[in-house]
Design a protein around this motif. Structure first.
Motif, PDB file in Angstrom:
ATOM      1  N   VAL A 152       0.843  -1.204   0.000  1.00 30.67           N
ATOM      2  CA  VAL A 152       0.000   0.000   0.000  1.00 30.67           C
ATOM      3  C   VAL A 152       0.876   1.251   0.000  1.00 30.67           C
ATOM      4  N   ARG A 153       1.984   1.199   0.758  1.00 33.76           N
ATOM      5  CA  ARG A 153       2.893   2.333   0.788  1.00 33.76           C
ATOM      6  C   ARG A 153       3.455   2.604  -0.606  1.00 33.76           C
ATOM      7  N   SER A 154       3.712   1.545  -1.350  1.00 34.51           N
ATOM      8  CA  SER A 154       4.263   1.702  -2.696  1.00 34.51           C
ATOM      9  C   SER A 154       3.165   1.841  -3.735  1.00 34.51           C
ATOM     10  N   SER A 155       1.977   2.291  -3.322  1.00 34.76           N
ATOM     11  CA  SER A 155       0.856   2.349  -4.261  1.00 34.76           C
ATOM     12  C   SER A 155       1.186   3.173  -5.493  1.00 34.76           C
ATOM     13  N   ALA A 156       2.030   4.192  -5.309  1.00 35.07           N
ATOM     14  CA  ALA A 156       2.377   5.021  -6.464  1.00 35.07           C
ATOM     15  C   ALA A 156       3.023   4.176  -7.549  1.00 35.07           C
ATOM     16  N   ILE A 157       3.805   3.173  -7.140  1.00 37.70           N
ATOM     17  CA  ILE A 157       4.459   2.308  -8.126  1.00 37.70           C
ATOM     18  C   ILE A 157       3.444   1.343  -8.717  1.00 37.70           C
ATOM     19  N   PHE A 158       2.643   0.722  -7.827  1.00 40.34           N
ATOM     20  CA  PHE A 158       1.712  -0.302  -8.310  1.00 40.34           C
ATOM     21  C   PHE A 158       0.606   0.292  -9.174  1.00 40.34           C
ATOM     22  N   ASP A 159       0.278   1.572  -8.938  1.00 38.37           N
ATOM     23  CA  ASP A 159      -0.755   2.204  -9.748  1.00 38.37           C
ATOM     24  C   ASP A 159      -0.401   2.171 -11.227  1.00 38.37           C
ATOM     25  N   LEU A 160       0.893   2.169 -11.513  1.00 35.44           N
ATOM     26  CA  LEU A 160       1.327   2.320 -12.904  1.00 35.44           C
ATOM     27  C   LEU A 160       1.667   0.989 -13.556  1.00 35.44           C
ATOM     28  N   THR A 161       1.555  -0.089 -12.823  1.00 33.93           N
ATOM     29  CA  THR A 161       1.911  -1.358 -13.443  1.00 33.93           C
ATOM     30  C   THR A 161       0.796  -2.372 -13.213  1.00 33.93           C
ATOM     31  N   GLU A 162       0.044  -2.580 -14.239  1.00 29.58           N
ATOM     32  CA  GLU A 162      -1.102  -3.493 -14.220  1.00 29.58           C
ATOM     33  C   GLU A 162      -0.664  -4.907 -13.878  1.00 29.58           C
ATOM     34  N   THR A 163       0.467  -5.329 -14.493  1.00 29.85           N
ATOM     35  CA  THR A 163       0.905  -6.717 -14.360  1.00 29.85           C
ATOM     36  C   THR A 163       1.221  -7.043 -12.907  1.00 29.85           C
ATOM     37  N   ALA A 164       2.026  -6.188 -12.283  1.00 21.81           N
ATOM     38  CA  ALA A 164       2.423  -6.467 -10.916  1.00 21.81           C
ATOM     39  C   ALA A 164       1.197  -6.519 -10.022  1.00 21.81           C
ATOM     40  N   ARG A 165       0.254  -5.619 -10.262  1.00 20.06           N
ATOM     41  CA  ARG A 165      -0.961  -5.611  -9.447  1.00 20.06           C
ATOM     42  C   ARG A 165      -1.724  -6.911  -9.603  1.00 20.06           C
ATOM     43  N   LEU A 166      -1.784  -7.359 -10.856  1.00 19.05           N
ATOM     44  CA  LEU A 166      -2.512  -8.602 -11.120  1.00 19.05           C
ATOM     45  C   LEU A 166      -1.851  -9.756 -10.365  1.00 19.05           C
ATOM     46  N   VAL A 167      -0.519  -9.792 -10.378  1.00 17.46           N
ATOM     47  CA  VAL A 167       0.187 -10.873  -9.682  1.00 17.46           C
ATOM     48  C   VAL A 167      -0.084 -10.778  -8.185  1.00 17.46           C
ATOM     49  N   VAL A 168      -0.085  -9.553  -7.657  1.00 20.06           N
ATOM     50  CA  VAL A 168      -0.366  -9.382  -6.226  1.00 20.06           C
ATOM     51  C   VAL A 168      -1.749  -9.943  -5.913  1.00 20.06           C
ATOM     52  N   ALA A 169      -2.728  -9.573  -6.716  1.00 20.46           N
ATOM     53  CA  ALA A 169      -4.089 -10.042  -6.471  1.00 20.46           C
ATOM     54  C   ALA A 169      -4.148 -11.560  -6.585  1.00 20.46           C
ATOM     55  N   LEU A 176      -5.917  -5.071  -6.032  1.00 21.19           N
ATOM     56  CA  LEU A 176      -6.978  -4.546  -6.884  1.00 21.19           C
ATOM     57  C   LEU A 176      -6.734  -3.095  -7.259  1.00 21.19           C
ATOM     58  N   GLY A 177      -5.709  -2.490  -6.624  1.00 20.63           N
ATOM     59  CA  GLY A 177      -5.398  -1.110  -6.986  1.00 20.63           C
ATOM     60  C   GLY A 177      -6.131  -0.131  -6.097  1.00 20.63           C
ATOM     61  N   ALA A 230      -7.579   1.107   0.547  1.00 17.42           N
ATOM     62  CA  ALA A 230      -8.161   1.519   1.821  1.00 17.42           C
ATOM     63  C   ALA A 230      -8.773   0.324   2.521  1.00 17.42           C
ATOM     64  N   PHE A 231      -9.433  -0.583   1.747  1.00 13.98           N
ATOM     65  CA  PHE A 231     -10.090  -1.730   2.364  1.00 13.98           C
ATOM     66  C   PHE A 231      -9.055  -2.731   2.866  1.00 13.98           C
ATOM     67  N   ALA A 232      -7.917  -2.808   2.154  1.00 15.40           N
ATOM     68  CA  ALA A 232      -6.852  -3.685   2.638  1.00 15.40           C
ATOM     69  C   ALA A 232      -6.420  -3.247   4.033  1.00 15.40           C
ATOM     70  N   ILE A 233      -6.206  -1.939   4.178  1.00 11.78           N
ATOM     71  CA  ILE A 233      -5.750  -1.439   5.479  1.00 11.78           C
ATOM     72  C   ILE A 233      -6.864  -1.555   6.508  1.00 11.78           C
TER      73      ILE A 233
END
Lengths: 99, 261, 626
Positions: free
Chosen positions: C266-283, C324-325, C330-333
């Motif tokens: 969540v802290r690195s959200s700025a990075i994850f916001d810009l990379t769909e792939t990484a987010r998908l893997v996280v999910a 999920l981006g 917010a819901f994660a936290i």
């Protein structure tokens, strides 16, 4: 007869001196061999001086003599020191440098 | 030009005594022979137009250096004879091949160069040499002076034995000897109470036994204890008298070890 | 108060060192010093929270410069703290739950001769965890990251006189190191790309980097998160970590440390916001782990291991939400906070049960404890209702939001993730109910020497406070979107998205599945008799009971090839590297041996050598001339 003959004579004397250094075990005799080699070199220098007609060769021989005199003094002092310490002047005895 | 007779005389005068370096057994003989070599070389210098150097050669080498050699020989024992038997394997061959090879190479090199000698010889008079020595080579002369002084001091330092403890008096030495168990009185003279008064016959003690130390050690060292041998043996052990024939009085062979010194 | 946030780290750290250095003379009062240090952090944290609350939403960010840390030509880094809504949320959670658990431990560890050391380690953990969440750069975060790893290692192995406990500590340490490599690589990538490691600088430049780089950074950060948060494939250590004392399991392995991975994402959200792939893997990792954990939880008979599996599964939910981006951050936290309360409460309940049952952990030996331990039963029950997601308890507000968010999106993803979250809710209901019924209901299956009794008030008070949180916190924070608004400066404002199914449908489905799970569990473990020996397992049960053979897989895939590789390398080292070095040495030695013959000590031999040399020189000159 050309002065060159004396150079050949110097070669013979030099080789005799060198052989003496190699063959004799008595340090004083070996030392005399060294002296003979120096004198042979001197003879060659003087002969060259004669051949070239310049006196510098003789001056050089003179310098060699002076240095040789100094060397003899120190060398004989060393031989006496060694003799005092080990009661012998054989060159084969102080083989402590053996690796 | 140099007369061939003169050259060959000089060659004989130098090479033949020089060979003593290789073949003579006594160091004194060698030293004296080398004096001859030096004189021959002095003659050669004069012949080659270097009279000053010839004189210096005689003064320095025969007069000083070789005398120094003889002094040292006296100091370390004039009797020292050297066996010419080689102890290092192959040393003789290496020496022979190396020396001969060097001679051949040098002679080959010299024979290749063909100098036309200068017509007139140089003037090796003292003033000519001095002019050069004290003008062009004056710095070298100064340095050599320093070198000679250093060498003289070095020789002094090296032969000097520093005193590590205070000198002991006669009284102290005597006390020490007695404490160590030495006989406080004089040794008996050789020949005392003996049946023969030669110097090599030991004295007898009151019981009639020989006192060995009454005979000087010098005689033993010189192998000169044979004259009274017969008497000695008889006194020490009567049975030995029969074992030793009377004609066996002869100088014992020097051992090999003594020879090597 | 905001400028005093450094005290949050300094106080527990100083207390920890004091306790460790004071030695036995601190045995009498050391635990109270630990509690006081932890309570101080809560007071300071709460003060900072109030002050932050008084500011405008926009300016709720406060940087505290501590000192210049690294001053290199390329890398300029200050050690500083970042106080913003996200970090303050964590500070409050860590210090509040931490203080309660400190209090609980005073009683729980009463008979342990090393209680003072235990509190030193707990304080060390609190300091490291607060440093982790307050750091203003990845490097400082890494210091805290390693600090909590160290504290976790020390506390898991606290009873290291038992070899298997020490092994469990080692396992946790090693698996965490694998994750740490991910964080180090991520930092290296960031430094190479942005030339800085500070949050502010990195997030400011994040738009300039290529998507591929960002994906790489995101995936390596995910590796770090999986290691710390026990997500697939690095989940194997969490079950064994239950070897530690129960308060440790509650604090570190349920409420705080294991959620650090979620924090990192969540802290690195700025990075994850810009990379769909990484987010998908996280999910995907989150969805997989939530199902995996739930299935493992169904088969475990050890109460703590079942709770650990549940923790894994719940963190899977948080990961899924984080993946999920912006929709889910917010819901994660939110779920993280509520989970911190109810799971810590349940762990403390489990500890209370163990306390009363002479450290028995086998649920098949529990049963009918509701009469013997009323307070524990009630508080545990509130936690149970919360994790089930029964309205109006905490879990309902947070977990349902995640399930709803999982259904948001286009294409196949909402269906896969949404259904995984939905099924997970049903499974959760089943295994938590199984745990609850086996422990507190049914017939007593105690061994003969056991006389269950309620725990002392020092243990029950924290449980009650946490139970109150489990019951009411969700509603309190969710009302009027209080929590999402509060986090908005960090996670960004998100427009409302409609899920692919309508919200009431999702809610109905969820509650139905939960009800089914509870009923099945009641029929099987509540009403029916539970055998004291586990029945012969089916293949599925066996698989779940053995954590999906995770250890065997690790052993076959990593350990054995690793051992062989090491052996090969050792051999290569001995033969090639050492061989070369030793060979050189031997060669030189041999050369010296042969050269030694010339050093005969015979001066005349030396003279002969000189003569030969001279002859050689002359020969060279002569032959050169000729």
């Amino acid at each position: 007869m050309s002065p060159m003959a004396f150079v050949y004579l110097a070669v013979v004397l030099f080789v005799i001196g060198a052989a003496a250094v190699l063959l004799r075990r008595n340090a004083i005799v070996a030392f005399m061999g060294v002296e003979l080699m120096l004198n042979a070199a001197n003879l060659a220098l003087v002969a060259f001086s004669r051949i070239h007609g310049t006196i510098d060769g003789q001056v050089m021989a003179f310098f060699v003599m002076v240095v040789a005199a100094a060397e003899v003094v120190v060398g004989l002092a060393i031989i006496i020191a060694v003799f005092r310490a080990r009661q012998t002047i054989s060159l084969d005895e102080p083989a402590e440098l053996k690796g | 030009m140099i007369s061939p007779v003169l050259f060959w005389s000089i060659a004989a005068l130098t090479v033949i005594p020089a060979l003593s370096l290789l073949f003579a057994r006594k160091a004194v003989h060698i030293a004296v022979s080398i004096i001859g070599v030096m004189i021959g070389l002095a003659v050669a210098y004069v012949t080659l137009g270097a009279p000053f150097l010839g004189v210096v050669q005689i003064v320095v080498y025969t007069g000083a250096v070789m005398m120094l050699f003889l002094f040292v020989l006296m100091l370390v024992g004039v009797d020292q004879r050297e066996s010419l038997k080689e102890t290092l394997t192959g040393q003789r061959w290496i020496a022979f091949v190396g020396a001969a090879g060097l001679a051949i190479l040098l002679i080959a090199a010299i024979s290749e160069v063909a100098f036309e000698p200068a017509e007139e010889g140089v003037s090796g008079e003292p003033d000519a040499v001095a002019m050069l020595l004290f003008t062009d080579y004056v710095v070298v002369i100064e340095i050599l002076g320093a070198l000679l002084i250093t060498a003289a001091v070095g020789a002094l330092v090296m032969t000097h034995t520093p005193r590590l403890r205070p000198r002991r008096t006669q009284q102290e030495l005597q006390r020490e000897r007695v404490l160590a168990g030495a006989n406080p009185v004089n040794k008996p003279m050789p020949g005392v109470y003996a049946r023969h008064n030669a110097l090599d016959v030991p004295a007898l003690d009151p019981e009639g036994k020989p006192i060995d130390e009454s005979v000087s050690r010098v005689l033993e060292a010189r192998h000169q204890t044979t004259e009274g041998f017969e008497w000695r043996a008889a006194l020490t052990d009567p049975s030995k008298k029969k074992a030793r024939p009377a004609s066996g009085i002869s100088k014992p062979e020097p051992t090999d070890k003594e020879d090597e010194r | 108060m905001l400028d005093l946030t450094w005290l949050l780290i300094a106080v527990p750290l100083a207390s920890s060192f004091a306790l460790l250095l004071a030695g036995k003379r601190a045995d009498a009062w050391g635990h109270w010093l630990g509690v006081a240090a932890s309570a101080t952090t809560f007071v300071v944290g709460f003060g900072a929270f109030l002050q932050l609350l008084g500011l405008d939403a926009e300016s709720r960010e406060h940087a505290v410069h501590l000192f210049t840390w690294i001053s290199g030509s390329e890398l300029q880094l200050d050690a500083g703290l970042l106080v913003d809504p996200l970090s303050v949320t964590f500070v409050l959670l860590v210090s509040f739950v931490g203080t309660l658990i400190h209090l609980y431990s005073v009683a729980y560890m009463e008979h342990d001769p090393r209680r003072r050391v235990f509190f030193a380690y707990l304080n060390l953990f609190v300091a490291a965890m607060l440093l982790l969440v307050l750091a203003d750069s990845y490097l400082l975060l890494f210091v805290g990251w390693e600090g909590v790893g160290l504290a976790s290692y020390l506390l898991i192995g606290f009873w290291n006189h038992k070899p298997e406990y020490a092994t469990a500590a080692n396992k946790a340490f090693v698996v965490n190191r694998v994750g740490d490599v991910g964080l180090i690589v991520a930092m290296g990538l960031m430094f190479a790309t942005f030339g800085s490691l500070g949050f502010e600088e990195v997030f400011a430049q994040v738009g300039e980097a290529s998507t591929a780089t960002l994906t790489a950074i995101g995936l390596t950060l995910l590796v770090a998160a999986t290691g710390k948060s026990a997500q697939f494939p690095l989940q194997s250590w969490l079950g064994d970590a239950m070897a530690g004392p129960t308060p440790v399991s509650a604090l570190i392995h349920a409420a705080t440390m294991v959620t650090a991975g979620v924090y990192l994402i969540v802290r690195s959200s700025a990075i994850f916001d810009l990379t769909e792939t990484a987010r998908l893997v996280v999910a995907a990792v989150g969805a997989l782990t939530l199902l995996l954990g739930a299935i493992i939880g169904m088969a475990k008979d050890d109460i703590k291991k079942a709770l650990a599996a549940s923790t894994m599964s719940q963190i899977g939910y948080m990961m899924l939400a984080a993946g999920l981006g912006p929709v889910g951050y917010a819901f994660a936290i939110f779920h993280l906070v509520t989970h911190g309360f109810f799971k810590a409460g349940m762990f403390l309940g489990a500890g209370s049960v163990m306390h009363g049952m002479k450290d028995q952990v086998d649920m098949r030996r529990f049963g009918a404890l509701r009469t013997a331990m009323v307070v524990t039963w009630v508080t545990f029950g509130l936690g149970w209702l919360a994790i089930l997601g029964v309205p109006p308890f905490a879990g309902f507000w947070s977990k349902d939001k995640i399930i709803e968010s999982a259904f948001v999106g286009e294409g196949w993803q909402p269906w896969v993730f949404g259904l995984a979250a939905l099924i997970g809710a049903g499974l959760t209901a089943f295994y938590m109910s199984r745990l609850f019924f086996m422990t507190f209901h049914g017939k007593a299956r105690w061994t003969d020497d056991q006389h269950p009794h309620e725990s002392p008030w020092l243990m029950t008070v924290p449980m009650i406070l946490l139970a109150v949180g489990s019951a009411g916190l969700g509603w309190f924070l969710a009302a009027g979107d209080r929590f999402s608004t509060w986090l908005e400066p960090v996670t960004g404002h998100v427009e409302h998205h409609e899920p692919v199914l309508s919200v009431p449908v999702i809610m109905t489905l969820t509650l139905t599945l939960v009800a089914v799970g509870v009923v099945v569990a009641w029929l099987k473990y509540g009403r029916a008799d539970v055998p004291t020996e586990a029945p012969a397992p089916s293949l599925a049960t066996l698989t779940a009971r053995n954590d999906f053979f995770q250890d065997s897989v690790n052993r076959a895939v990593f350990e054995r090839p690793g051992t062989h590789l090491t052996r090969t390398l050792v051999y290569a080292d001995a033969a090639v590297v050492d061989g070369a070095v030793n060979g050189t040495a031997t060669g030189v030695s041999k050369l010296g041996e042969s050269l030694r013959r010339f050093q005969s000590g015979q001066v005349r031999s030396y003279a002969a050598l000189i003569l030969i040399g001279l002859a050689g020189l002359v020969a060279f000159v002569v032959l050169g001339v000729l």
